[in-house]
Design an enzyme around this catalytic site. Structure first.
Site, PDB file in Angstrom:
ATOM      1  N   SER A 149     -29.457   3.790  -8.655  1.00 50.20           N
ATOM      2  CA  SER A 149     -28.938   3.321  -9.946  1.00 50.20           C
ATOM      3  C   SER A 149     -27.443   3.105  -9.773  1.00 50.20           C
ATOM      4  CB  SER A 149     -29.180   4.402 -11.004  1.00 50.20           C
ATOM      5  OG  SER A 149     -28.302   4.258 -12.105  1.00 50.20           O
ATOM      6  N   TYR A 162     -29.402  12.763 -14.549  1.00 49.62           N
ATOM      7  CA  TYR A 162     -29.918  11.499 -13.988  1.00 49.62           C
ATOM      8  C   TYR A 162     -29.031  10.991 -12.858  1.00 49.62           C
ATOM      9  CZ  TYR A 162     -31.461   6.618 -13.797  1.00 49.62           C
ATOM     10  OH  TYR A 162     -31.924   5.388 -13.370  1.00 49.62           O
TER      11      TYR A 162
HETATM   12  N1  LIG Z   1     -34.299  -0.052 -16.086  1.00 44.92           N
HETATM   13  C1  LIG Z   1     -33.070   0.238 -15.766  1.00 44.92           C
HETATM   14  O1  LIG Z   1     -32.120  -0.124 -16.477  1.00 44.92           O
HETATM   15  C2  LIG Z   1     -32.764   1.007 -14.501  1.00 44.92           C
HETATM   16  C3  LIG Z   1     -31.431   1.089 -14.099  1.00 44.92           C
HETATM   17  C4  LIG Z   1     -31.115   1.787 -12.940  1.00 44.92           C
HETATM   18  C5  LIG Z   1     -32.123   2.377 -12.202  1.00 44.92           C
HETATM   19  N2  LIG Z   1     -33.415   2.295 -12.615  1.00 44.92           N
HETATM   20  C6  LIG Z   1     -34.425   2.961 -11.793  1.00 44.92           C
HETATM   21  O2  LIG Z   1     -35.453   2.042 -11.455  1.00 44.92           O
HETATM   22  C7  LIG Z   1     -36.688   2.731 -11.313  1.00 44.92           C
HETATM   23  C8  LIG Z   1     -37.741   2.032 -12.156  1.00 44.92           C
HETATM   24  O3  LIG Z   1     -37.332   2.095 -13.504  1.00 44.92           O
HETATM   25  P1  LIG Z   1     -37.953   1.180 -14.652  1.00 44.92           P
HETATM   26  O4  LIG Z   1     -36.825   0.729 -15.464  1.00 44.92           O
HETATM   27  O5  LIG Z   1     -38.922   0.208 -14.092  1.00 44.92           O
HETATM   28  O6  LIG Z   1     -38.704   2.337 -15.484  1.00 44.92           O
HETATM   29  P2  LIG Z   1     -40.166   2.428 -16.094  1.00 44.92           P
HETATM   30  O7  LIG Z   1     -40.189   3.681 -16.884  1.00 44.92           O
HETATM   31  O8  LIG Z   1     -40.560   1.167 -16.746  1.00 44.92           O
HETATM   32  O9  LIG Z   1     -41.064   2.599 -14.779  1.00 44.92           O
HETATM   33  C9  LIG Z   1     -41.054   3.784 -14.020  1.00 44.92           C
HETATM   34  C10 LIG Z   1     -42.435   3.976 -13.440  1.00 44.92           C
HETATM   35  O10 LIG Z   1     -42.427   5.195 -12.693  1.00 44.92           O
HETATM   36  C11 LIG Z   1     -43.631   5.876 -12.992  1.00 44.92           C
HETATM   37  N3  LIG Z   1     -43.517   7.314 -12.767  1.00 44.92           N
HETATM   38  C12 LIG Z   1     -42.778   8.211 -13.484  1.00 44.92           C
HETATM   39  N4  LIG Z   1     -42.988   9.449 -13.020  1.00 44.92           N
HETATM   40  C13 LIG Z   1     -43.850   9.342 -11.979  1.00 44.92           C
HETATM   41  C14 LIG Z   1     -44.444  10.274 -11.089  1.00 44.92           C
HETATM   42  N5  LIG Z   1     -44.220  11.588 -11.196  1.00 44.92           N
HETATM   43  N6  LIG Z   1     -45.263   9.807 -10.129  1.00 44.92           N
HETATM   44  C15 LIG Z   1     -45.520   8.480 -10.026  1.00 44.92           C
HETATM   45  N7  LIG Z   1     -45.019   7.558 -10.852  1.00 44.92           N
HETATM   46  C16 LIG Z   1     -44.186   7.988 -11.819  1.00 44.92           C
HETATM   47  C17 LIG Z   1     -43.902   5.564 -14.459  1.00 44.92           C
HETATM   48  O11 LIG Z   1     -45.241   5.814 -14.809  1.00 44.92           O
HETATM   49  C18 LIG Z   1     -43.513   4.097 -14.525  1.00 44.92           C
HETATM   50  O12 LIG Z   1     -44.571   3.235 -14.244  1.00 44.92           O
HETATM   51  C19 LIG Z   1     -36.414   4.182 -11.717  1.00 44.92           C
HETATM   52  O13 LIG Z   1     -36.229   4.967 -10.547  1.00 44.92           O
HETATM   53  C20 LIG Z   1     -35.137   4.102 -12.508  1.00 44.92           C
HETATM   54  O14 LIG Z   1     -34.391   5.295 -12.473  1.00 44.92           O
HETATM   55  C21 LIG Z   1     -33.751   1.620 -13.750  1.00 44.92           C
END
Ligand SMILES: NC(=O)c1ccc[n+]([C@@H]2O[C@H](COP(=O)([O-])OP(=O)(O)OC[C@H]3O[C@@H](n4cnc5c(N)ncnc54)[C@H](O)[C@@H]3O)[C@@H](O)[C@H]2O)c1
Length: 261
Positions: A149, A162
Site C-alpha cells: 500500500s 494497517y
Molecule cells: N483498495 C484500495 O484502496 C487499496 C489501497 C492500498 C492497498 N490495498 C490492498 O490491496 C489488497 C486488495 O484490496 P481490495 O481493495 O481489493 O480489497 P477487497 O476487500 O475488495 O478484497 C480483499 C480480498 O481479500 C480476501 N481476504 C480477506 N481476508 C482473507 C483471508 N484471511 N484469506 C483469504 N482471503 C482473504 C477478501 O475476501 C477479499 O476478496 C489488500 O491487500 C489491500 O490492503 C488496497
C-alpha cells in the site's frame, strides 16, 4: 551496442495463484494475468464470489479456477499450491493480495486487533511465499508480487496497524528478493503499493463513492481521482512477466502521484 527487442508482458505458459482473487484488486490482477496469456487460480475465503469470478474468466476463454484459501491457515496454503499444480501443471506466479484494513490509532488499537491484522496482511504473504517457493523452484523459477500500500510511506493517525503491516510486508519482500537472487532460485519478488482504489475495501459493499471521507481522500491525489482496479492489475502482470526480468526487491507505487507529492 545494439539494443535488443524489449520483452512485452507475455504470460503464456505461466500459472498464477492469486489470494483475495474473488473481487477487487485480486480479481483485476487475475484478469490482467489471463489477458496476458497466463492461467489463474483464484484463492479466497469468499467461495461464491470466487467461483463466480473464475467462471467469468472461463466464459471469456481464459484458464481459471477457484480454491478456498484462508491465508491464516498453513494447511490451506499447502492444498492451494497442490491444487494449482494439479490444475495447470505448475506454479510460477504468486500474487499475495488478500488483505484487510482496520482504522485504529496508537491509543485505540488493541493487541488482539493488531495480531488479527498482522496474521492476514503480513503472516499471510509470509506463509504464501514459504508454500509457493518450492513449487516455483520445481518449475525452474517464478515471480512473487506482494500487494502492499502507499501507506508504507504516507501514514495518518488511523493507520497505526494497517500501515505497519504493509511496511513490514514491503520489508520482507526485499529480504526474500535478495535471498532468492543470491541463491540462484530464479524467483523475483516485488511489492506493489496502491493508493486509494475504488474497491469494496474502500467503498464498502454498496460501493458508495460519494462519502465525504472518500472525497477528502481524492482531493489529496494529484491526478484527481481514485485508481481503477485494472490499473493495479496491469502493474502486477508486468512484474509477474519476463518483461520485468531484472526487477526484484522493488516497490512500485500505483497511486496517481500521492507519494511523491
Ligand atoms: N483498495 C484500495 O484502496 C487499496 C489501497 C492500498 C492497498 N490495498 C490492498 O490491496 C489488497 C486488495 O484490496 P481490495 O481493495 O481489493 O480489497 P477487497 O476487500 O475488495 O478484497 C480483499 C480480498 O481479500 C480476501 N481476504 C480477506 N481476508 C482473507 C483471508 N484471511 N484469506 C483469504 N482471503 C482473504 C477478501 O475476501 C477479499 O476478496 C489488500 O491487500 C489491500 O490492503 C488496497
Amino acid at each position: 551496442m545494439a539494443i535488443r527487442r524489449t520483452n512485452s508482458p507475455d504470460l503464456g505458459g505461466k500459472v498464477a495463484l492469486i489470494t483475495g482473487g474473488a473481487r477487487g484488486l485480486g480479481a483485476a490482477a487475475a484478469w490482467a494475468i489471463c489477458e496476458a496469456g497466463g492461467a489463474a487460480m483464484l484463492a479466497d475465503i469468499l467461495v461464491d464470489r470466487g467461483e463466480q469470478t473464475a467462471a467469468e474468466l472461463r466464459e471469456a476463454g481464459h484458464a481459471a479456477r477457484f480454491v478456498r484459501l484462508d491465508v491464516r491457515d498453513e494447511g490451506d496454503w499447502a492444498a492451494a499450491v497442490a491444487a494449482t499444480v494439479d490444475a495447470f501443471g505448475s506454479l510460477t506466479i504468486l500474487v499475495n493480495n488478500a488483505g484487510i484494513a482496520t482504522a485504529a490509532t496508537i491509543e485505540s488499537l488493541t493487541v488482539a486487533d493488531f495480531q488479527a491484522i498482522l496474521d492476514i496482511n503480513l503472516l499471510g504473504p509470509f506463509r504464501g511465499m514459504q508454500a509457493a517457493i518450492p513449487a516455483m523452484k520445481a518449475a525452474g523459477g517464478g515471480a512473487i508480487v506482494n500487494i502492499a500500500s502507499n501507506s508504507t510511506r504516507r501514514v495518518s493517525a488511523i493507520t497505526a496497524s494497517y500501515a505497519a503491516t504493509k511496511a513490514a510486508l514491503a520489508n520482507i519482500t526485499k529480504s526474500a528478493a535478495i535471498h532468492l537472487a543470491q541463491t540462484g532460485a530464479n524467483i523475483r519478488v516485488n511489492s506493489v503499493h496502491p493508493g486509494p482504489h475504488a474497491t469494496e475495501m474502500l467503498l464498502g459493499d454498496d460501493g458508495k463513492a460519494d462519502l465525504p471521507e472518500v472525497k477528502a481522500l481524492c482531493d489529496l491525489i494529484p491526478m484527481g481521482r481514485m485508481g481503477h482496479a485494472e490499473e493495479v492489475g496491469a502493474v502486477v502482470a508486468f512484474l509477474a512477466s519476463d518483461a520485468a526480468s531484472y526487477v526484484t526487491g522493488a516497490e512500485m507505487f500505483v497511486d496517481g502521484g500521492v507519494t511523491p507529492h
